[in-house]
Design a protein around this motif. Structure first.
Motif, short mmCIF file in Angstrom:
data_model
loop_
_atom_site.label_atom_id
_atom_site.label_comp_id
_atom_site.label_asym_id
_atom_site.label_seq_id
_atom_site.Cartn_x
_atom_site.Cartn_y
_atom_site.Cartn_z
N THR A 298 1.01 -1.27 0.17
CA THR A 298 0.07 0.11 0.10
C THR A 298 0.98 1.38 -0.11
O THR A 298 1.79 1.13 0.96
CB THR A 298 -0.99 -0.01 1.22
OG1 THR A 298 -1.71 -1.45 1.37
CG2 THR A 298 -1.85 1.31 1.23
N VAL A 299 0.63 2.02 -1.01
CA VAL A 299 1.43 3.26 -1.18
C VAL A 299 0.62 4.61 -0.88
O VAL A 299 -0.35 4.67 -1.29
CB VAL A 299 2.00 3.41 -2.56
CG1 VAL A 299 2.97 4.90 -2.66
CG2 VAL A 299 2.96 2.42 -2.93
N TYR A 300 1.07 5.49 0.19
CA TYR A 300 0.38 6.70 0.54
C TYR A 300 1.07 7.79 -0.04
O TYR A 300 2.36 8.05 0.62
CB TYR A 300 0.18 6.88 2.14
CG TYR A 300 -0.68 5.68 2.58
CD1 TYR A 300 -2.13 5.60 2.85
CD2 TYR A 300 -0.11 4.45 2.96
CE1 TYR A 300 -2.66 4.75 3.15
CE2 TYR A 300 -0.89 3.34 3.51
CZ TYR A 300 -2.10 3.47 3.80
OH TYR A 300 -2.97 2.59 4.31
N PRO A 301 0.78 8.09 -1.19
CA PRO A 301 1.67 9.49 -1.70
C PRO A 301 1.20 10.70 -1.18
O PRO A 301 -0.14 10.76 -0.73
CB PRO A 301 1.55 9.39 -3.22
CG PRO A 301 0.05 8.72 -3.20
CD PRO A 301 -0.31 7.74 -2.12
N GLY A 302 2.01 11.87 -1.26
CA GLY A 302 1.77 13.21 -1.01
C GLY A 302 2.58 14.27 -0.93
O GLY A 302 3.53 13.92 -1.74
N SER B 130 -6.06 8.86 1.27
CA SER B 130 -6.42 8.06 2.56
C SER B 130 -5.15 8.47 3.38
O SER B 130 -3.83 8.70 2.71
CB SER B 130 -6.49 6.89 2.38
OG SER B 130 -5.52 6.15 1.76
N ILE B 131 -5.23 8.65 4.66
CA ILE B 131 -4.08 8.85 5.53
C ILE B 131 -3.79 7.58 6.26
O ILE B 131 -4.70 7.00 6.91
CB ILE B 131 -4.46 9.97 6.70
CG1 ILE B 131 -5.03 11.11 5.86
CG2 ILE B 131 -3.52 9.98 7.54
CD1 ILE B 131 -5.50 12.32 6.72
N PRO B 132 -2.53 7.24 6.41
CA PRO B 132 -2.29 5.96 7.37
C PRO B 132 -2.40 6.08 8.51
O PRO B 132 -2.12 7.29 8.93
CB PRO B 132 -0.73 5.52 6.79
CG PRO B 132 -0.36 7.00 6.24
CD PRO B 132 -1.35 7.46 5.92
N LYS B 133 -2.69 5.22 9.18
CA LYS B 133 -2.75 5.00 10.89
C LYS B 133 -1.59 5.75 11.60
O LYS B 133 -1.62 6.15 12.70
CB LYS B 133 -3.16 3.84 11.34
CG LYS B 133 -4.67 3.22 10.94
CD LYS B 133 -4.67 1.82 11.48
CE LYS B 133 -6.34 1.51 10.95
NZ LYS B 133 -6.38 0.03 11.22
N ALA B 134 -0.55 5.82 11.01
CA ALA B 134 0.64 6.23 11.52
C ALA B 134 0.58 7.74 11.60
O ALA B 134 1.18 8.48 12.59
CB ALA B 134 2.09 6.05 10.60
N GLY B 135 -0.36 8.34 11.09
CA GLY B 135 -0.55 9.88 11.07
C GLY B 135 0.24 10.62 10.14
O GLY B 135 0.49 10.31 9.00
#
Length: 119
Positions: free
Chosen positions: A64-68, A84-89
């Motif tokens: 799962t890749v969360y880019p930004g 989406s925002i990962p649970k890490a914050g």
């Protein structure tokens, strides 16, 4: 036969655009690389020269890749995610050896392998 030509004409530009985006992503130079081993995979943080980033969670069969984009202020990195925002914050403190997320559903910390970030 004509319907196949229409399909090729429709999908060819889409395929080429996907290849171009993958090439652009590959050409980015990282200024921060950090990771840690997770119980069944890895956690990666990659920050690039243009202030874009990828927060990546890998498992045995999935990725799962969360880019930004991100902004650095003193010792704090503020992450703005595209989707989406990962649970890490969304906020992390950077030290000499690690990046530690401080506002997530769980505490996450990754070890810095490369750091060329400038404040």
């Amino acid at each position: 036969m004509n319907k196949y030509l229409y399909l090729i004409a429709f999908f060819f530009p889409l395929i080429c655009c996907g290849c171009d985006n993958a090439q652009k992503q590959h050409d980015k130079k990282p200024v921060l690389l950090a990771d840690r081993e997770a119980p069944l995979g890895w956690v990666y943080l990659k920050v690039y020269e243009d202030k874009s980033f990828d927060f990546i969670l890998t498992g045995l069969r999935d990725k799962t890749v969360y880019p930004g984009t991100c902004r650095l202020s003193k010792d704090t990195i503020f992450f703005t995610y595209k989707d989406s925002i990962p649970k890490a914050g969304k906020t992390a403190i950077i030290s000499e050896h690690s990046v530690s997320y401080i506002d997530g559903g769980y505490s996450e910390s990754v070890e810095i392998k490369l750091n060329k970030l400038t404040k």
